[in-house]
Design an enzyme around this catalytic site. Sequence first.
Site, mmCIF file in Angstrom:
data_model
loop_
_atom_site.group_PDB
_atom_site.id
_atom_site.type_symbol
_atom_site.label_atom_id
_atom_site.label_comp_id
_atom_site.label_asym_id
_atom_site.label_seq_id
_atom_site.Cartn_x
_atom_site.Cartn_y
_atom_site.Cartn_z
ATOM 1 N N ASP A 251 0.850 -1.202 0.000
ATOM 2 C CA ASP A 251 0.000 0.000 0.000
ATOM 3 C C ASP A 251 0.882 1.248 0.000
ATOM 4 O OD1 ASP A 251 -1.820 2.021 0.414
ATOM 5 O OD2 ASP A 251 -2.559 1.254 2.327
ATOM 6 N N HIS A 280 -3.662 -1.657 -0.519
ATOM 7 C CA HIS A 280 -4.447 -0.872 0.429
ATOM 8 C C HIS A 280 -5.661 -1.641 0.933
ATOM 9 C CE1 HIS A 280 -6.075 2.694 2.311
ATOM 10 N NE2 HIS A 280 -7.170 2.624 1.582
#
Length: 300
Positions: A251, A280
């Site tokens: 992420d 993410h």
Amino acid sequence: MMTDALRTPDDRFEGLPGWPYTPHYADDLPGYEGLRVHYVDKGPKNAVRTYLCLHGQPTWSYLYRKMIPVFLDSGARVIAPDWLGFGRSDKPVADETYTFHFHRNMMLALIERLDLKDITLVCQDWGGLLGLTLPPDMPNRFERLIVMNTTLATGTSPSEGFNAWKAYSASLPDMDVAALMKRGTPVLSDEEAAAYGAPFPDASYKAGVRRFPDLVMVEPGMDGVETSKRAAAWWAQDWHGDTFMAVGGADPVLGPPVMETLRAQIRRCPEPMVIEDAGHFVQEWGAPIAKAALKAFGEI
């Protein structure tokens, strides 16, 4: 509360892969009368534990489809709401309707309405930005935390990656949510990616999607900073529950450096589970995360 809002047609949610859950709604929350809030509610009402699963932007409770069955198999109750502007919840059309406390106060009201107790807070992205500020106001309702790729925003930007995401989001008022999810999470099938886009027939439904990046508190005077500072102090000093942290290592926005900062803010937070290839939306690797959390909590 009279707010001009759109309601996504039900047929947009038919036949979504991995999503057998009957919708539940609250349309008379104090201060939000007439706005319909959607939530998943599965498992026994008198369960010993309740998992409250809070999504972020631009997702909805569908994000938790791989974790919900693991929690249910443990005998727990699972509540997975959609923030207003997302999922099957109503979508106010005016961008300015959406504020930090508009969202936060709604969730406090929903927890009160459902009288949730023995809560394990499960949160990521805005689910954490907002969700982590809730237990200080109702500490007797919360007993455990599963936290993933998120932050407490207290007046500075969390990362350069976030700055880039905010600028990118601002350039796309009609963001293709399905394409974004597919690009950020290549393990998704086309059908799963489309399910993330299901709540948004066109740009008029996306005010909430547009607003969330601008609401992250990157300046000291922004709405929510003081609430978040108070929460940070509470997690550092007053939290006595068990915590499990999982981090999507790939992420660029709220990845390992941001999560290490958050870990230092949470009292007795152990070393995180890092999934190196997860981005993410780490809940897409949710089954092993949920199982690892239950094992860490001594349940399996």
